[in-house]
Design a protein around this motif. Structure first.
Motif, PDB file in Angstrom:
ATOM      1  N   ALA A  52     -13.393 -10.116   7.120  1.00 30.22           N
ATOM      2  CA  ALA A  52     -11.829  -9.716   7.014  1.00 30.22           C
ATOM      3  C   ALA A  52     -12.398  -8.426   6.114  1.00 30.22           C
ATOM      4  N   PRO A  53     -11.064  -7.007   6.203  1.00 31.66           N
ATOM      5  CA  PRO A  53     -11.362  -5.831   5.740  1.00 31.66           C
ATOM      6  C   PRO A  53     -11.768  -6.174   4.082  1.00 31.66           C
ATOM      7  N   ARG A  54     -13.113  -5.185   4.042  1.00 36.62           N
ATOM      8  CA  ARG A  54     -13.289  -4.937   2.971  1.00 36.62           C
ATOM      9  C   ARG A  54     -11.960  -4.835   1.636  1.00 36.62           C
ATOM     10  N   ASN A  55     -11.560  -4.147   1.935  1.00 38.15           N
ATOM     11  CA  ASN A  55     -10.081  -3.702   1.149  1.00 38.15           C
ATOM     12  C   ASN A  55      -9.434  -4.862   1.593  1.00 38.15           C
ATOM     13  N   PRO A  56      -8.136  -5.643   1.362  1.00 39.82           N
ATOM     14  CA  PRO A  56      -7.063  -5.580   1.879  1.00 39.82           C
ATOM     15  C   PRO A  56      -6.152  -4.891   2.313  1.00 39.82           C
ATOM     16  N   HIS A  57      -5.477  -5.040   4.288  1.00 42.34           N
ATOM     17  CA  HIS A  57      -4.373  -4.268   3.832  1.00 42.34           C
ATOM     18  C   HIS A  57      -3.469  -5.278   3.798  1.00 42.34           C
ATOM     19  N   ALA A  58      -2.232  -4.667   3.317  1.00 46.37           N
ATOM     20  CA  ALA A  58      -0.591  -5.151   3.285  1.00 46.37           C
ATOM     21  C   ALA A  58      -0.348  -5.989   4.778  1.00 46.37           C
ATOM     22  N   ALA A  82      -6.461 -12.056  -2.203  1.00 44.30           N
ATOM     23  CA  ALA A  82      -5.968 -10.837  -2.180  1.00 44.30           C
ATOM     24  C   ALA A  82      -5.563 -10.588  -1.608  1.00 44.30           C
ATOM     25  N   PHE A  83      -5.225 -11.020  -0.271  1.00 42.85           N
ATOM     26  CA  PHE A  83      -4.435 -10.426   0.751  1.00 42.85           C
ATOM     27  C   PHE A  83      -2.537 -10.543   0.402  1.00 42.85           C
ATOM     28  N   ALA A  84      -3.003 -11.782  -0.687  1.00 41.44           N
ATOM     29  CA  ALA A  84      -1.124 -11.892  -1.181  1.00 41.44           C
ATOM     30  C   ALA A  84      -0.643 -11.095  -2.649  1.00 41.44           C
ATOM     31  N   ALA A  85      -2.312 -10.832  -3.096  1.00 40.02           N
ATOM     32  CA  ALA A  85      -2.043  -9.564  -4.237  1.00 40.02           C
ATOM     33  C   ALA A  85      -2.157  -7.638  -3.612  1.00 40.02           C
ATOM     34  N   GLU A  86      -2.597  -7.439  -2.475  1.00 35.65           N
ATOM     35  CA  GLU A  86      -2.719  -6.673  -1.820  1.00 35.65           C
ATOM     36  C   GLU A  86      -0.479  -6.181  -1.348  1.00 35.65           C
ATOM     37  N   ARG A  87      -0.670  -7.777  -0.723  1.00 35.61           N
ATOM     38  CA  ARG A  87       1.188  -7.634  -0.292  1.00 35.61           C
ATOM     39  C   ARG A  87       2.034  -7.459  -1.318  1.00 35.61           C
ATOM     40  N   ALA A  88       1.425  -8.684  -2.489  1.00 31.07           N
ATOM     41  CA  ALA A  88       2.589  -7.769  -3.090  1.00 31.07           C
ATOM     42  C   ALA A  88       3.052  -6.541  -4.098  1.00 31.07           C
ATOM     43  N   ALA A  90       2.138  -4.202  -2.454  1.00 36.71           N
ATOM     44  CA  ALA A  90       2.664  -2.688  -0.965  1.00 36.71           C
ATOM     45  C   ALA A  90       4.380  -3.010  -0.950  1.00 36.71           C
ATOM     46  N   ASN A  91       5.192  -3.887  -1.595  1.00 40.01           N
ATOM     47  CA  ASN A  91       5.989  -4.276  -1.932  1.00 40.01           C
ATOM     48  C   ASN A  91       7.183  -4.174  -2.445  1.00 40.01           C
ATOM     49  N   ASP A  92       5.548  -4.425  -4.401  1.00 42.66           N
ATOM     50  CA  ASP A  92       6.861  -3.371  -5.249  1.00 42.66           C
ATOM     51  C   ASP A  92       6.931  -1.891  -5.246  1.00 42.66           C
ATOM     52  N   GLN A  93       5.376  -1.052  -4.208  1.00 39.32           N
ATOM     53  CA  GLN A  93       5.722  -0.019  -4.678  1.00 39.32           C
ATOM     54  C   GLN A  93       6.657   0.861  -2.578  1.00 39.32           C
ATOM     55  N   ARG A  94       7.106   0.102  -1.807  1.00 41.68           N
ATOM     56  CA  ARG A  94       8.127   0.248  -1.067  1.00 41.68           C
ATOM     57  C   ARG A  94       9.483  -0.304  -1.588  1.00 41.68           C
ATOM     58  N   GLY A  95       9.259  -1.336  -3.195  1.00 40.63           N
ATOM     59  CA  GLY A  95      10.841  -1.111  -3.473  1.00 40.63           C
ATOM     60  C   GLY A  95      11.303  -0.247  -4.391  1.00 40.63           C
ATOM     61  N   GLN A  96       9.621   0.065  -5.448  1.00 44.02           N
ATOM     62  CA  GLN A  96      10.279   0.997  -6.168  1.00 44.02           C
ATOM     63  C   GLN A  96      10.096   3.077  -5.215  1.00 44.02           C
ATOM     64  N   GLU A  97      10.299   3.034  -3.716  1.00 44.80           N
ATOM     65  CA  GLU A  97       9.971   4.544  -3.371  1.00 44.80           C
ATOM     66  C   GLU A  97      11.904   3.679  -2.845  1.00 44.80           C
ATOM     67  N   LEU A  98      12.291   2.442  -2.248  1.00 43.29           N
ATOM     68  CA  LEU A  98      13.639   2.604  -1.852  1.00 43.29           C
ATOM     69  C   LEU A  98      14.360   2.875  -2.934  1.00 43.29           C
ATOM     70  N   MET A  99      14.337   2.374  -4.588  1.00 45.20           N
ATOM     71  CA  MET A  99      14.843   2.916  -5.339  1.00 45.20           C
ATOM     72  C   MET A  99      14.675   4.176  -5.241  1.00 45.20           C
ATOM     73  N   GLU A 100      13.792   4.940  -4.967  1.00 47.60           N
ATOM     74  CA  GLU A 100      14.105   6.293  -5.452  1.00 47.60           C
ATOM     75  C   GLU A 100      15.088   6.854  -5.103  1.00 47.60           C
ATOM     76  N   MET A 101      14.970   6.951  -3.447  1.00 49.13           N
ATOM     77  CA  MET A 101      14.903   7.917  -2.415  1.00 49.13           C
ATOM     78  C   MET A 101      16.930   6.824  -2.660  1.00 49.13           C
ATOM     79  N   GLN A 102      17.487   6.369  -3.190  1.00 48.24           N
ATOM     80  CA  GLN A 102      18.746   6.055  -3.005  1.00 48.24           C
ATOM     81  C   GLN A 102      19.500   6.626  -4.788  1.00 48.24           C
TER      82      GLN A 102
END
Length: 114
Positions: A52-58, A82-88, A90-102
């Motif tokens: 699997a990738p050295r640095n997991p993707h979301a 590690a995959f679950a941590a990266e997904r979490a 990325a989800n937090d980042q997307r949530g923050q970006e969505l909140m800032e856009m709204q």
């Protein structure tokens, strides 16, 4: 040089036959020292390591598209965590970006109302 039979064998040949996780999984039991490499040589219950990738993707798609040179051996417990941590993350980042856009959508101009 003989060509390895599959991707996992190529990764194990290139990077050794133990899990390459250095704490990305967050499990202190598998990584007793800060940044210490996992010592697993299998995934337990006769399951082999995985490539699997050295640095997991979301996403699975991003992970599956990783080039061979980016792959490392992982034990399933480290990879799963590690995959679950990266997904979490990325989800937090997307949530923050969505909140800032709204924020601008519901911004009431108090000067115009006066």
């Amino acid at each position: 040089m003989k060509r390895p039979e599959n991707v996992l064998l190529a990764v194990l040949e290139q990077h050794g036959e133990r899990c390459a996780c250095h704490g990305a999984c967050g499990d202190g039991k598998r990584h007793p020292g800060d940044g210490e490499q996992c010592k697993a040589t299998s995934s337990g219950k006769n399951k082999p390591l995985l490539a699997a990738p050295r640095n997991p993707h979301a996403t699975d798609v991003q992970n599956a598209a990783a080039p061979l040179e980016d792959l490392r051996p992982w034990c399933w417990p480290c990879w799963r965590d590690a995959f679950a941590a990266e997904r979490a993350r990325a989800n937090d980042q997307r949530g923050q970006e969505l909140m800032e856009m709204q924020i601008g959508l519901f911004d009431v101009d108090t000067d115009a109302a006066a």
